[in-house]
Design an enzyme around this catalytic site. Structure first.
Site, short mmCIF file in Angstrom:
data_model
loop_
_atom_site.label_atom_id
_atom_site.label_comp_id
_atom_site.label_asym_id
_atom_site.label_seq_id
_atom_site.Cartn_x
_atom_site.Cartn_y
_atom_site.Cartn_z
N ASP A 1 -6.91 -6.27 3.88
CA ASP A 1 -6.26 -4.95 3.94
C ASP A 1 -6.38 -4.37 5.35
O ASP A 1 -7.48 -4.14 5.84
CB ASP A 1 -6.96 -4.03 2.92
CG ASP A 1 -6.34 -2.66 2.80
OD1 ASP A 1 -5.29 -2.41 3.41
OD2 ASP A 1 -6.91 -1.83 2.07
N HIS B 1 -8.14 1.31 -4.45
CA HIS B 1 -9.13 1.09 -3.40
C HIS B 1 -9.81 2.42 -3.10
O HIS B 1 -9.20 3.30 -2.48
CB HIS B 1 -8.39 0.52 -2.17
CG HIS B 1 -9.24 0.33 -0.95
ND1 HIS B 1 -8.69 0.09 0.30
CD2 HIS B 1 -10.59 0.31 -0.77
CE1 HIS B 1 -9.65 -0.05 1.19
NE2 HIS B 1 -10.80 0.09 0.58
N ASP C 1 -4.65 3.81 -2.12
CA ASP C 1 -5.81 4.13 -1.27
C ASP C 1 -6.29 5.55 -1.52
O ASP C 1 -5.59 6.52 -1.22
CB ASP C 1 -5.41 4.00 0.21
CG ASP C 1 -5.17 2.55 0.59
OD1 ASP C 1 -6.13 1.77 0.52
OD2 ASP C 1 -4.02 2.21 0.94
N MET D 1 -12.08 4.69 -1.12
CA MET D 1 -12.81 4.91 0.13
C MET D 1 -13.48 6.27 0.00
O MET D 1 -13.10 7.25 0.66
CB MET D 1 -11.84 4.85 1.31
CG MET D 1 -11.42 3.43 1.64
SD MET D 1 -9.89 3.33 2.59
CE MET D 1 -8.72 3.45 1.27
N MET E 1 -8.90 8.34 -0.43
CA MET E 1 -9.80 8.70 0.69
C MET E 1 -10.31 10.12 0.50
O MET E 1 -9.52 11.02 0.18
CB MET E 1 -9.03 8.62 2.00
CG MET E 1 -8.37 7.28 2.24
SD MET E 1 -7.45 7.31 3.79
CE MET E 1 -6.71 5.68 3.74
N SER F 1 0.84 -1.20 0.00
CA SER F 1 0.00 0.00 0.00
C SER F 1 0.88 1.24 0.00
O SER F 1 1.60 1.51 0.95
CB SER F 1 -0.91 0.01 1.22
OG SER F 1 -1.52 1.29 1.31
N HIS G 1 -0.99 -1.16 -4.45
CA HIS G 1 -2.28 -0.84 -3.84
C HIS G 1 -2.32 0.67 -3.56
O HIS G 1 -1.46 1.21 -2.87
CB HIS G 1 -2.45 -1.63 -2.54
CG HIS G 1 -3.78 -1.47 -1.88
ND1 HIS G 1 -4.90 -2.19 -2.24
CD2 HIS G 1 -4.18 -0.65 -0.87
CE1 HIS G 1 -5.92 -1.84 -1.48
NE2 HIS G 1 -5.52 -0.89 -0.65
N MET H 1 -11.86 -5.54 4.80
CA MET H 1 -11.11 -4.58 5.63
C MET H 1 -10.88 -5.21 7.00
O MET H 1 -11.83 -5.59 7.69
CB MET H 1 -11.90 -3.28 5.81
CG MET H 1 -11.89 -2.34 4.61
SD MET H 1 -10.27 -1.94 3.91
CE MET H 1 -9.37 -1.32 5.33
#
Ligand code: DX5
Ligand code: ZN
Length: 217
Positions: A176, A67, A36, A69, A38, A9, A34, A138
């Protein structure tokens, strides 16, 4: 032998030396990057957006596992495809029309993932599993790197593995949050296929070794 992949990540990478960390992942035994995303609404943190995804894509020699979020991800599916996402995962809790969202991701040429927060029963996915290429469990409350693994995630992986196998599907299970060399073996044995690791890779002296130990746990 079941599929076993490792996805570092980049949330825990050094953003002032991003190219060095990308190069490390390229040269390592890792399988995916990966990333993330957000939005400060779905989760109480803001990470990074399109410019970083595009920059990673330009240097990465491995697929990007993005990913999301974020609330209302449907607005941005095409933009993440254009930025370089190979796998795009949305949250179950953020999608009132999950079937449509996953179909759209695939129609755009990406692999489609659905993620569940720690409180969402994996059984809620029973009617969507066949439309997902991957389920992301998660194992921390999403929003931050460096949190402790929530222990009941193991039984959640086992239950989801049974569900996927009972339907004869090849949906991958990704895990994750709080993942590292210390629990990787247990996670693969529970039925996980893809392990995401942020701090366990980037906050160590030897990231190559950490990746190798997770991959071959
Ligand atoms: C958390 C993110 C994770 C995070 C994992 O919301 O989805 O991908 O980077 O970090 P670690 O491995 O440090 O728990
Ligand atoms: Zn993540």
């Amino acid at each position: 032998m079941m599929t076993r992949l490792v996805a570092p990540s980049m949330l825990s990478a050094d953003f002032a030396n991003l190219s060095c960390d990308i190069e490390m992942v390229n040269k390592s035994q890792a399988d995916w990057f990966h990333l993330d995303i957000m939005d400060g609404v779905f989760v109480p943190n803001i990470s990074f957006g399109f410019p970083i995804v595009e920059r990673v894509k330009s240097l990465a020699t491995k697929p990007l596992d993005v990913h999301l979020m974020i609330v209302d991800p449907d607005r941005y599916l095409e933009r993440f495809r254009d930025a370089g996402a190979d796998w795009l995962t949305v949250h179950y809790e953020a999608c009132p029309h999950l079937n449509r969202t996953l179909s759209q991701i695939k129609a755009l040429g990406m692999k489609a993932g659905v993620s569940v927060n720690p409180h969402t029963p994996v059984e809620n996915l029973i009617d969507i599993l066949e439309y997902a290429d991957m389920v992301l469990i998660m194992s921390v409350n999403p929003g931050f790197g460096g949190q402790s693994f929530i222990s009941n995630s193991i039984s959640r992986i086992e239950r989801l593995r049974k569900l996927i196998d009972s339907k004869g599907l090849s949906t991958l299970i990704e895990v994750d949050g709080g993942v590292g060399p210390g629990n990787a073996k247990q996670l693969y044995e529970a039925g996980a296929n893809v392990l995401v690791a942020g701090s366990a890779v980037f906050k160590t002296d030897n990231p190559f070794d950490a990746i190798e130990r997770i991959k071959n746990a």
